[in-house]
Scaffold this motif. Structure first.
Motif, PDB file in Angstrom:
ATOM      1  N   SER A 195       0.890  -5.778  -7.381  1.00  0.00           N
ATOM      2  CA  SER A 195       0.748  -4.461  -7.690  1.00  0.00           C
ATOM      3  C   SER A 195      -0.558  -4.220  -8.550  1.00  0.00           C
ATOM      4  CB  SER A 195       1.934  -4.523  -8.704  1.00  0.00           C
ATOM      5  OG  SER A 195       1.897  -5.207  -9.945  1.00  0.00           O
ATOM      6  N   ARG A 196      -1.317  -5.113  -9.166  1.00  0.00           N
ATOM      7  CA  ARG A 196      -2.414  -4.963  -9.554  1.00  0.00           C
ATOM      8  C   ARG A 196      -3.541  -4.588  -8.470  1.00  0.00           C
ATOM      9  NH1 ARG A 196      -2.911  -6.152 -14.858  1.00  0.00           N
ATOM     10  NH2 ARG A 196      -1.250  -7.022 -15.757  1.00  0.00           N
ATOM     11  N   ALA A 197      -3.529  -5.317  -7.316  1.00  0.00           N
ATOM     12  CA  ALA A 197      -4.401  -5.443  -6.155  1.00  0.00           C
ATOM     13  C   ALA A 197      -4.024  -3.939  -5.482  1.00  0.00           C
ATOM     14  CB  ALA A 197      -4.373  -6.374  -5.303  1.00  0.00           C
ATOM     15  N   PHE A 198      -2.833  -3.417  -5.609  1.00  0.00           N
ATOM     16  CA  PHE A 198      -2.679  -2.229  -4.678  1.00  0.00           C
ATOM     17  C   PHE A 198      -2.186  -1.260  -5.436  1.00  0.00           C
ATOM     18  CE2 PHE A 198      -1.916  -5.428  -1.611  1.00  0.00           C
ATOM     19  CZ  PHE A 198      -2.451  -4.895  -0.283  1.00  0.00           C
ATOM     20  N   GLY A 199      -2.236  -1.356  -6.997  1.00  0.00           N
ATOM     21  CA  GLY A 199      -2.044  -0.119  -7.932  1.00  0.00           C
ATOM     22  C   GLY A 199      -0.701   0.364  -7.913  1.00  0.00           C
ATOM     23  N   ALA A 203       6.154   6.169  -9.069  1.00  0.00           N
ATOM     24  CA  ALA A 203       5.388   7.047 -10.118  1.00  0.00           C
ATOM     25  C   ALA A 203       6.163   6.640 -11.573  1.00  0.00           C
ATOM     26  CB  ALA A 203       5.618   8.605  -9.614  1.00  0.00           C
ATOM     27  N   SER A 204       7.460   6.854 -11.394  1.00  0.00           N
ATOM     28  CA  SER A 204       8.068   6.710 -12.548  1.00  0.00           C
ATOM     29  C   SER A 204       9.215   5.444 -12.304  1.00  0.00           C
ATOM     30  CB  SER A 204       9.084   7.867 -13.128  1.00  0.00           C
ATOM     31  OG  SER A 204       9.876   8.046 -12.065  1.00  0.00           O
ATOM     32  N   ARG A 205       9.916   5.271 -13.625  1.00  0.00           N
ATOM     33  CA  ARG A 205      10.599   4.017 -13.736  1.00  0.00           C
ATOM     34  C   ARG A 205      11.915   4.393 -12.800  1.00  0.00           C
ATOM     35  NH1 ARG A 205      11.736  -0.087 -18.291  1.00  0.00           N
ATOM     36  NH2 ARG A 205      13.748  -1.036 -17.476  1.00  0.00           N
ATOM     37  N   SER A 206      12.277   5.297 -12.389  1.00  0.00           N
ATOM     38  CA  SER A 206      13.532   5.789 -11.636  1.00  0.00           C
ATOM     39  C   SER A 206      13.177   5.848 -10.252  1.00  0.00           C
ATOM     40  CB  SER A 206      13.644   7.535 -11.983  1.00  0.00           C
ATOM     41  OG  SER A 206      12.819   8.406 -11.332  1.00  0.00           O
ATOM     42  N   ASP A 207      11.958   5.367  -9.766  1.00  0.00           N
ATOM     43  CA  ASP A 207      11.621   5.063  -8.484  1.00  0.00           C
ATOM     44  C   ASP A 207      11.865   3.316  -8.297  1.00  0.00           C
ATOM     45  OD1 ASP A 207      10.482   7.544  -7.615  1.00  0.00           O
ATOM     46  OD2 ASP A 207       8.587   7.087  -8.671  1.00  0.00           O
ATOM     47  N   LEU A 208      12.259   2.855  -9.364  1.00  0.00           N
ATOM     48  CA  LEU A 208      12.345   1.369  -9.225  1.00  0.00           C
ATOM     49  C   LEU A 208      13.964   1.119  -9.259  1.00  0.00           C
ATOM     50  CD1 LEU A 208       9.448   0.445 -11.092  1.00  0.00           C
ATOM     51  CD2 LEU A 208       9.601   0.202  -8.714  1.00  0.00           C
ATOM     52  N   PRO A 209      14.510   0.058  -8.998  1.00  0.00           N
ATOM     53  CA  PRO A 209      13.873  -1.146  -8.204  1.00  0.00           C
ATOM     54  C   PRO A 209      13.845  -0.694  -6.629  1.00  0.00           C
ATOM     55  CG  PRO A 209      15.788  -1.664  -8.326  1.00  0.00           C
ATOM     56  CD  PRO A 209      15.977  -0.495  -9.145  1.00  0.00           C
ATOM     57  N   TYR A 253       4.319   2.258 -12.653  1.00  0.00           N
ATOM     58  CA  TYR A 253       5.044   3.187 -13.122  1.00  0.00           C
ATOM     59  C   TYR A 253       4.788   3.895 -14.539  1.00  0.00           C
ATOM     60  CZ  TYR A 253       7.759  -0.236 -15.666  1.00  0.00           C
ATOM     61  OH  TYR A 253       8.250  -1.354 -16.418  1.00  0.00           O
ATOM     62  N   SER A 254       5.160   4.983 -14.727  1.00  0.00           N
ATOM     63  CA  SER A 254       4.625   5.380 -16.076  1.00  0.00           C
ATOM     64  C   SER A 254       5.945   5.486 -16.934  1.00  0.00           C
ATOM     65  CB  SER A 254       4.164   6.804 -16.224  1.00  0.00           C
ATOM     66  OG  SER A 254       4.622   7.681 -15.378  1.00  0.00           O
ATOM     67  N   TYR A 255       5.935   5.327 -18.348  1.00  0.00           N
ATOM     68  CA  TYR A 255       6.896   5.536 -19.172  1.00  0.00           C
ATOM     69  C   TYR A 255       6.573   5.768 -20.362  1.00  0.00           C
ATOM     70  CZ  TYR A 255       5.419   1.104 -21.143  1.00  0.00           C
ATOM     71  OH  TYR A 255       4.603   0.017 -21.486  1.00  0.00           O
ATOM     72  N   GLY A 256       7.297   6.361 -21.457  1.00  0.00           N
ATOM     73  CA  GLY A 256       6.891   6.946 -22.679  1.00  0.00           C
ATOM     74  C   GLY A 256       5.901   7.854 -22.300  1.00  0.00           C
ATOM     75  N   ALA A 261       1.014  -1.278   0.176  1.00  0.00           N
ATOM     76  CA  ALA A 261      -0.015   0.097  -0.094  1.00  0.00           C
ATOM     77  C   ALA A 261       0.852   1.298  -0.066  1.00  0.00           C
ATOM     78  CB  ALA A 261      -0.917   0.024   1.165  1.00  0.00           C
ATOM     79  N   ASP A 262       2.017   1.073   0.602  1.00  0.00           N
ATOM     80  CA  ASP A 262       3.064   2.186   0.562  1.00  0.00           C
ATOM     81  C   ASP A 262       3.698   2.563  -0.420  1.00  0.00           C
ATOM     82  OD1 ASP A 262       4.466   4.295   2.260  1.00  0.00           O
ATOM     83  OD2 ASP A 262       6.034   2.806   2.175  1.00  0.00           O
ATOM     84  N   PHE A 263       4.116   1.369  -1.083  1.00  0.00           N
ATOM     85  CA  PHE A 263       4.880   1.203  -2.584  1.00  0.00           C
ATOM     86  C   PHE A 263       4.117   2.161  -3.736  1.00  0.00           C
ATOM     87  CE2 PHE A 263       7.539  -2.762  -2.417  1.00  0.00           C
ATOM     88  CZ  PHE A 263       8.113  -2.411  -1.094  1.00  0.00           C
ATOM     89  N   ALA A 264       2.769   1.808  -3.378  1.00  0.00           N
ATOM     90  CA  ALA A 264       1.864   2.452  -4.301  1.00  0.00           C
ATOM     91  C   ALA A 264       2.011   4.119  -4.201  1.00  0.00           C
ATOM     92  CB  ALA A 264       0.463   2.055  -4.339  1.00  0.00           C
ATOM     93  N   LYS A 265       2.114   4.385  -3.198  1.00  0.00           N
ATOM     94  CA  LYS A 265       2.366   5.874  -2.795  1.00  0.00           C
ATOM     95  C   LYS A 265       3.961   6.397  -3.328  1.00  0.00           C
ATOM     96  CE  LYS A 265       0.053   5.865   1.430  1.00  0.00           C
ATOM     97  NZ  LYS A 265       0.141   5.566   3.034  1.00  0.00           N
TER      98      LYS A 265
END
Lengths: 482, 482
Positions: free
Chosen positions: A237-241, A125-131, A244-247, A118-122
């Motif tokens: 990730s689907r259950a908690f939304g 946002a973008s690919r740079s927040d991963l991993p 990350y956005s790209y392009g 639930a916290d990861f979802a917050k």
């Protein structure tokens, strides 16, 4: 020997022996809370060593530690259906707080996926927040009907790693990398050989796409799942939304993993190496590697200055080679001291008496073999270090040999039944791999379960399923397990 | 600077600044559980350093770590009357387990005296079972109406030491010894000056005979109780029946102590040293002491081999003197890198760019003063070590100076009121020491409390009680506090 610390021989009863070893080594005791044990100083020091060594590996592989709340809102836990269904029977739920009824009850964490994700979802946002690569050392709670110290208790301790990745390949790699970290730790530090494998669908972690584990064999031929590593895919990730956005306007749900090892690993250490005299600790995990037993004989008094100088030299020899030690200078008799440190699993005993001081030597006794060796004081450091290394290696070899001897290759249900009638084995066989087949495994014997599909070559390939006779899709291991 | 990490200047609002520093340094964040925070990797690393340094002191003073259950039967908690009354408003109670109503509800531990001492009663028989000297690092729960990260949260972390002794003198000594251990740690490692003192009766730990604390002053002049040490006498041993026998048919209840320091010490670190740019960490507690900022300038490219060789030499210089570091080799601009590591409180920044590599030198920047220093590569280790030591000492000196400046000696209620109207101070005054007087302290100003009776000489002796004008029985400190 007092009645309190008498250790039942393994031949008389393995379970009784296990409990006796724990009591005699003062690792844990019972508490006033049903299903919860007290981890005593000796047990706590052992868990701290596990933590210390494995935490260094967690950090070296790029993960960082965090602390999430121990109480999880039930509504969060319910977001991933399979997950909550899997844990429902084991939950401890807090319905009232400060006298007020909670609208959303709080659950004592049985595992932390939901509160973390639930916290990861917050945070993503973008690919740079991963991993995201985090780990938590904490206490968790799962209600157990029958409890057994270290193996099954209501409250226990573990580490839980949780990661989120941009790609499936990266997440899959993480799952296998951490499985190999567990294996290296369990084999290299704990001297317990183990088999990395994939769990059959029915044994998967609730909410996982795939669960991997390392399975170890205890002295009595039973299996113990020693650590697990889960590929969660996009279920959470689907259950908690968590996406990350790209392009331009594109987004993707993250791919996740989780992996854990708990205080049950202490049960594995005990049941892999200990003997009828008590605990045996592999030198690399022993919180204290040597006990210096000073024997003060009233008849043959030794000059105090001489004695202190000698003890000091003993300590410096051990410090020099990094061997940890305690000094037992109590006025107990040698036999009592021997017995006390032996049952606590201290790898080496170093006897220092009047005769040793006079001759400038000490007696070294190894815990596993009870072999005695007289060593000149100047050579103590090297001899102690060598003895510890030999002991570490001997324990691993003995466990490997046991694993080999208590493994069988079987092709039919009859052969398997016969094997489990004879005793406890790791049975290697072929399996067709359907859900029905998995249920059918119980026909193989009382308490027999499908432990895993080994990732590595099995002793002998079995072409047909032991249940259906159909072509074997997998090579599997069947065993009774803790 | 993104809006997210803007730090409110202290002059605009100290509380807002405190929260902003925590967010900007990524120490903690809010969770979905009311009153519970998430301790982020940076905050967790800081707590791990506190644990590591103080745990070594706990062990060096002869205590051993244990783990007792987190759930305590309510009936146990009720055995010592003052204790349960003191904690009643803060308890989180589990009334149902697995759908079944519990006859004896379970309480999430607000502190562990009761569960531990019920166990001590089973373990103590003769004098040879004493002393018991144990400690526990764990999570605890106390319901708070208003929460503030690290200072007041529903769940938090701490260590709790618990000891049992055969004599009163030994227990009293333990209480003061551990108070001094806290003081040495807080002053020597955290660079926070503090005042060891005894609590007035109304501020005692519930069930204690005497409570001692170390009180520290935050930048805004408020006090923060940083650790406590309690003399429990025989209150709990009588309630739990912990007694030892001696001589013929003689027995005596044990004398006990307990002492603790929690994650609120992180709040103290933040509020003692940080500035408007963010967190400032004393070098001895900083998980990472230096950030190497590699500036890759696209215009003036540097030979890769040369650069790697240079960075390797930088690392070796730091390794050699035991300075911990991270390398920031991202392609962010220097300003951004500076800003990022600055707000995280990293004591030293080491800038390595094309010009530095060409001239065989680096630039060293100290977090507290922003002082820049150019150092030849070969002298980096020594310069970094010296800078860290100077910074540690400068932070302590600055905090001492603030404590001196924000302390006042007052003799009457009017003087005290005037002082607190002017600002926050540690007011040293005289006190007659009755229960009624203690209640009267609130007349000194809104939120003013009686912090402690200092164990050491106060700046100036006050002969009369500030409230009653009677002869002063004690010299005391009044302050507003967290």
């Amino acid at each position: 020997m007092s009645e309190q610390t008498r250790i039942t021989p393994r031949s008389e009863g393995y379970s009784r022996w296990y409990l006796d070893v724990i009591a005699a080594a003062r690792l844990a005791s019972y508490s006033d809370v049903p299903g919860c044990m007290i981890i005593e100083p000796n047990g706590c020091a052992l868990w701290e060593r596990v933590t210390e060594v494995f935490d260094a590996r967690i950090k070296a592989t790029g993960h960082r530690n965090v602390k999430y709340p121990a109480l999880i809102p039930l509504s969060l836990l319910q977001r991933e259906t399979e997950h909550v269904e899997g844990f429902a029977p084991e939950l401890a739920t807090l319905t009232h707080l400060g006298g007020t009824k909670l609208e959303d009850p709080l659950v004592l964490r049985p595992t932390s996926e939901t509160i973390m994700y639930a916290d990861f979802a917050k945070k993503v946002a973008s690919r740079s927040d991963l991993p995201i690569k985090i780990n938590q050392w904490c206490n968790i709670w799962r209600m157990e009907r029958r409890t057994l110290p270290f193996l099954r208790t209501f409250e226990f301790y573990w580490q839980e790693g949780h990661t989120a990745h941009a790609t499936e390949a990266e997440a899959q790699q993480e799952v296998l990398d951490m499985l190999q970290e567990y294996r290296r730790f369990v084999e290299g530090t704990l001297a317990i050989p183990c088999i990395p494998g994939r769990k059959p669908p029915g044994e998967r972690f609730a909410g996982a796409e795939d669960t991997y584990s390392i399975e170890a064999m205890m002295q009595n031929g039973k299996g113990l799942q020693s650590a697990t590593s889960h590929y969660l895919g996009q279920k959470f990730s689907r259950a908690f939304g968590i996406q990350y956005s790209y392009g331009v306007g594109q987004s993707e749900f993250v791919y996740q993993t989780s992996w854990g090892m708990s205080t049950r690993i202490i049960g594995a250490i005990i049941m892999s190496h200990s003997d009828d005299k008590g605990l045996v600790l592999p030198p690399r995990i022993a919180p204290v590697q040597a006990a210096i037993l000073l024997i003060i004989d009233k008849k043959t008094s030794v000059d105090e200055q001489l004695r202190e100088g000698f003890l000091d030299a003993v300590r410096r020899q051990l410090d020099h080679v990094g061997v940890t030690y305690v000094l037992d200078a109590t006025d107990r008799k040698l036999g009592l001291k021997q017995y006390d440190w032996e049952k606590q699993g201290i790898p080496l005993r170093i006897v220092v008496g009047a005769s040793e001081i006079a001759h400038g030597q000490v007696m070294l006794i190894r815990r596993d073999t009870s072999a005695k060796m007289t060593v000149p004081l100047g050579g103590l450091g090297a001899a102690a270090r060598l003895s510890l290394e030999e002991m570490q290696s001997a324990l691993f070899t003995a466990a490997q040999e046991r694993l080999r001897q208590k493994s069988r290759v079987c092709t039919t249900l009859e052969e398997i039944r016969a094997a489990f009638k004879e005793g406890n084995f790791f049975v290697h066989t072929g399996w067709a791999g359907s859900k029905e087949d998995e249920k059918g495994v119980k026909e193989a014997g009382d308490g027999v379960t499908l432990r895993c599909i080994p990732l590595e070559r099995t002793p002998q390939h079995v072409d047909t399923c032991f249940l259906t006779g159909r072509p074997a899709e997998h090579q599997v291991i069947l065993a009774k397990a803790y």
